[in-house]
Design an enzyme around this catalytic site. Structure first.
Site: not given
Ligand code: SDX
Length: 429
Positions: A266, A307, A365
């Site tokens: 997050h 996201h 971010d």
């Molecule tokens: C913020 O919710 C909000 O609005 C948050 C925010 C706000 O203003 O409050 O926007 C702020 O938190 C932005 C996000 C910051 N976090 C990161 O940058 C961390 C990296 N991102 C990931 O951890 C992830 O993308 C999330 C946590 C942001 C979203 O995760 P989800 O929606 O639960 O998606 P997921 O984990 O189910 O991923 C879907 C697929 C997965 O692969 P499969 O299981 O389908 O094979 O995409 C892959 C994930 O492995 N994936 C990534 C990835 N993000 C998702 N693979 C590599 N790198 C990534 N960054």
């Protein structure tokens, strides 16, 4: 809300269940599932991927089209034409202020920027290298110890003064975290400065000389606060709502939001992006890290990418990227190695089939950390800055929920543990 309905057929119940469907102004219709419980069902939605937890009028996100509206105004327009404190008024009150309303609001916030002198003693209790988010969790929660006069959440005036105090004092507390970290004296707020100018002076000024605010950096700081102001029912905002649903005071609720934001998935992502860029170290290593991010057996994720809602560009990231270029140009850092790695990483990722297929784009971010590092803000302070900007979003949602009436949030579960069983005495085990 207009009402339609869906009919649910289930094998083990005689008559189908009709569930009302509501339509909002924009976005998905919602199915009111409250009728399921009487028929012996709960809904099941770990991570709340498909759950609308509340009704709200504050922020709308269209993830497929990269749209973010605050009270109907696009984030790109607010970033260009508004400023953080005006957006705070908009989020809290629902309308842009008139000139006199805005001047009154600015004066109100300015006059609440100081914190009680006793709070300074809190900071001395923390080791100098304590993580500032740990300090913020404690300091913000403790604010309620100083405001017994205005903690009646049923009183509209108390709700508003608490909201004003939180928006006003967060930059002061954030700057105090930094000063404690580097062993410099705390700077008192300067009421002659704007919100963001004041923050930069409390961060980088010293009692030994006048601090001249760089207007480009002040504008960038204001944009960073504005772009982080609110984001619908994200994890930390949902935490604030859930804490508030028990009747907890707003300072305690915002402290809970700060704790939630700290996580690297997050708000902790901006700090993690910088660590990742520094770990990559050179453009020649980018392919190795892209491969790690795609490897299901490797927990590494490309920080600043992806996201839960945006399956298109995060509109905030576009503005942040433009602000990043402005700041680095102003500071003569156009060739900043981390920026070059970030831009090359973004280009490669956006062309890579894995990221395209999973709709992973840079989020808010990805560039914010590069700007903050260029301004001179240490990495461990990045999420504190995010929390400072997001305080208005947290308190606007808290205020909306408490003002409109609420039930205590109490989700249920799918239980897969033991059914009832006999206790066996120790000597017989
Ligand atoms: C913020 O919710 C909000 O609005 C948050 C925010 C706000 O203003 O409050 O926007 C702020 O938190 C932005 C996000 C910051 N976090 C990161 O940058 C961390 C990296 N991102 C990931 O951890 C992830 O993308 C999330 C946590 C942001 C979203 O995760 P989800 O929606 O639960 O998606 P997921 O984990 O189910 O991923 C879907 C697929 C997965 O692969 P499969 O299981 O389908 O094979 O995409 C892959 C994930 O492995 N994936 C990534 C990835 N993000 C998702 N693979 C590599 N790198 C990534 N960054």
């Amino acid at each position: 809300m207009t009402e339609k309905s869906v009919r649910l057929h289930a094998d083990d119940i005689e008559s189908p269940i009709d569930l009302p469907v509501y339509s909002g102004t924009l976005g998905n219709d919602v199915v009111d599932v409250r009728g399921l419980t009487a028929n012996g069902y709960f809904t099941y939605d770990p991570g709340f991927v498909s759950t609308a937890s509340c009704e709200s009028k504050i922020t709308y996100i269209d993830g497929a089209n990269g749209v973010l509206l605050h009270r109907g105004y696009p984030i790109e327009v607010l970033a260009e034409k508004s400023e953080y404190l005006e957006t705070c008024y908009l989020l809290l009150h629902g309308e842009l202020p008139s000139k006199s309303q805005y001047e009154q609001f600015q004066t109100l916030i300015t006059n609440h920027t100081m914190v009680h002198e006793a709070i300074a003693r809190f900071f001395r209790g923390f080791h100098h290298d304590s993580h500032p988010m740990a300090i913020m969790c404690g300091a913000v929660g403790a604010l309620s110890a100083f405001y017994h006069d205005s903690l009646d959440i049923s009183n509209a005036e108390h709700r508003l003064i608490s909201a004003h105090r939180l928006v006003a004092k967060m930059p002061t507390l954030a700057a105090m975290c930094y000063k404690h970290h580097i062993g410099q004296p705390f700077m008192y707020p300067d009421n002659m400065l704007s919100y963001s100018e004041n923050f930069l002076r409390m961060m980088f000024g010293t009692p030994c000389e006048d601090y001249k605010v760089n207007p480009v950096l002040a504008s960038a700081m204001d944009k960073i606060f504005l772009l982080h102001a609110d984001h619908e029912q994200n994890a930390s905002t949902s935490t604030v709502r859930l804490a508030g649903s028990s009747g907890a005071n707003p300072f305690a609720c915002v402290a809970a939001g700060i704790a939630t934001l700290w996580g690297p998935a997050h708000g902790g992502a901006n700090e993690a992006v910088l660590a990742m860029l520094e770990e990559i170290g050179d453009e020649s290593n980018i392919d190795k890290f892209i491969a790690k991010a795609k490897d299901k057996n490797d927990p590494f994720r490309l920080m600043g990418f992806g996201h839960r809602v945006y399956k298109n560009f995060d509109p905030r990231a576009k503005v942040m990227k433009q602000t990043c270029d402005e700041v680095l140009t102003e500071l003569g850092l156009e060739n900043d190695p981390l920026l070059k790695i970030a831009k090359r990483l973004e280009k490669i990722a956006l062309e890579d089939e894995y990221f395209i297929q999973k709709k992973l784009y840079p989020n808010v971010d990805f560039y914010s950390g590069i700007i903050m590092k260029a301004i001179g803000i240490p990495t461990e302070m990045f999420t504190v800055i995010f929390a400072t900007g997001r305080t208005i979003g947290w308190i606007a949602h808290w205020h909306e929920m408490v003002s409109e009436g609420f039930k205590i949030g109490r989700p249920r579960q799918l239980y897969t543990g033991y059914a009832q069983r006999e206790y066996v005495k120790l000597e017989k085990r």
